[in-house]
Design a protein around this motif. Structure first.
Motif, short mmCIF file in Angstrom:
data_model
loop_
_atom_site.label_atom_id
_atom_site.label_comp_id
_atom_site.label_asym_id
_atom_site.label_seq_id
_atom_site.Cartn_x
_atom_site.Cartn_y
_atom_site.Cartn_z
N GLN A 241 0.56 -0.92 -0.38
CA GLN A 241 0.13 0.17 0.27
C GLN A 241 0.86 1.19 0.22
N THR A 242 1.68 1.21 0.52
CA THR A 242 3.21 2.20 0.00
C THR A 242 3.53 2.41 -0.96
N ASP A 243 4.57 3.54 -0.94
CA ASP A 243 5.88 3.93 -2.13
C ASP A 243 6.98 3.70 -1.26
N ASP A 244 7.35 3.48 -0.22
CA ASP A 244 8.10 3.30 0.59
C ASP A 244 9.24 2.50 0.60
N THR A 245 10.90 2.37 0.59
CA THR A 245 11.37 1.30 0.10
C THR A 245 11.90 0.56 0.97
N VAL A 246 12.15 -0.98 0.53
CA VAL A 246 12.03 -1.56 1.25
C VAL A 246 13.13 -1.15 2.98
N SER A 247 14.39 -0.41 2.43
CA SER A 247 14.87 -0.24 3.54
C SER A 247 14.31 0.90 4.80
N ARG A 248 13.74 1.55 3.83
CA ARG A 248 12.71 2.39 4.50
C ARG A 248 11.84 1.50 5.88
N ALA A 250 12.12 -2.14 6.75
CA ALA A 250 13.59 -2.06 7.46
C ALA A 250 13.59 -1.71 8.67
N ASP A 251 13.86 -0.62 8.22
CA ASP A 251 13.54 0.24 9.21
C ASP A 251 12.88 1.29 9.84
N GLN A 252 11.70 1.16 9.41
CA GLN A 252 10.51 1.37 10.27
C GLN A 252 10.06 0.09 11.41
N LEU A 253 10.43 -1.59 10.71
CA LEU A 253 9.97 -2.74 11.57
C LEU A 253 11.18 -2.82 12.15
#
Length: 299
Positions: A241-248, A250-253
């Motif tokens: 549902q978002t355009d966040d990168t996989v890196s972002r 990963a950081d959010q989680l």
């Protein structure tokens, strides 16, 4: 040491087939052949079937739903003239199917125990039956085959199954269920911080063995699996549902490195985060409704 990949093709993860009426009796075995690594859900819409489990038998009447958990050996004998839908899915899909929150807990319990609903023509024919051709088409049609869509359809089938159960079928283990609710509340507060199980046990004033025993007996899953389920639910939602990168993401989680997150995700789903996002986008599921995944209804 050889590494075995988790299957990603929906044909290996899910089955859905309509057993048409026949002049002869047919038998389907859980844990064998087409259902070797899958659980088994039977929806009887005409005639009768029978579950053979060890030395006991259980009649499955018209407009009933049977759920056999993963790893439970049993045979379903479909009587002549009966019409039954047979569904099964791999354990790796279960976190996506059940979701989380109070409702997710109920669905986990259904999938962890032998479940047989009473007959309910309105629920079976009005709610469940329309979903089954959709599920079959999603699996068979190469232009579809969305893991997200399949999980959503399976969840709706299980929600209908839960609603068909009588109140007395759903009660029991109430103090331990309260502990599970509290545990999952704590997980919701702490999963992004990657809290350890020792922290959760401390907050619950329980030993790890006690928490592990409750989770295993009531849900057939370890505490760590439940924590991972919540992380995976958040990850799949963000990827779809978002355009966040996989890196972002990963950081959010709370993952230290994107590669750590990617390995976690692939172990759980059988595909990389990028592959999952591509699959979701191609199937037009980016705007998947997440209302059913809310934790706001927790006590």
């Amino acid at each position: 040491m050889a590494h075995t990949e988790t299957p990603t093709d929906l044909g290996a993860l899910v089955r859905c087939e309509a057993v048409a009426p026949s002049f002869r009796q047919r038998t389907y075995a859980a844990g064998r052949n087409a259902y070797g690594d899958l659980n088994l859900i039977a929806v009887t819409t005409q005639g009768r079937a029978r579950l053979l489990l060890d030395d006991t038998g259980h009649d499955i009447g018209t407009d009933c739903i049977l759920v056999l958990p993963h790893g439970m050996p049993g045979k379903i004998v479909v009587e002549a003239g009966a019409r039954v839908w047979m569904i099964g899915f791999a354990r790796s899909l279960q976190p996506m199917v059940t979701g989380a929150g109070t409702e997710g807990l109920k669905l986990d319990r259904i999938l962890s125990h032998l479940t047989l609903t009473p007959a309910d023509p309105e629920a079976t024919r009005g709610t469940v039956l329309p979903l089954l051709p959709m599920l079959e088409a999603e699996i068979v049609d190469p232009a579809r085959r969305s893991h997200v869509a399949v999980a959503a359809l399976l969840r709706l089938i299980l929600i209908a199954t839960a609603r068909m159960l009588r109140t007395e079928d759903a009660v029991g283990h109430q103090p331990e269920t309260a502990i599970l609710h509290r545990f999952r509340q704590l997980v919701e507060l702490g999963y992004r911080d990657r809290r350890g199980l020792a922290d959760y046990c401390h907050d619950l004033n329980l030993s790890y063995d006690r928490l592990h025993d409750i989770c295993q007996r009531l849900l057939g899953r370890t505490p760590l699996t439940l924590v991972h389920q919540r992380v995976l639910l958040d990850a799949t939602t963000r990827l779809a549902q978002t355009d966040d990168t996989v890196s972002r993401i990963a950081d959010q989680l709370g993952f230290d490195e994107p590669t750590q997150f990617s390995h976690f995700f692939k172990r759980a789903t059988g595909m990389s985060p990028r592959r999952f996002r591509q699959d979701a986008r191609q199937s037009g599921t980016r705007k998947t409704d997440t209302a059913g995944l809310s934790f706001a209804d927790w006590p």
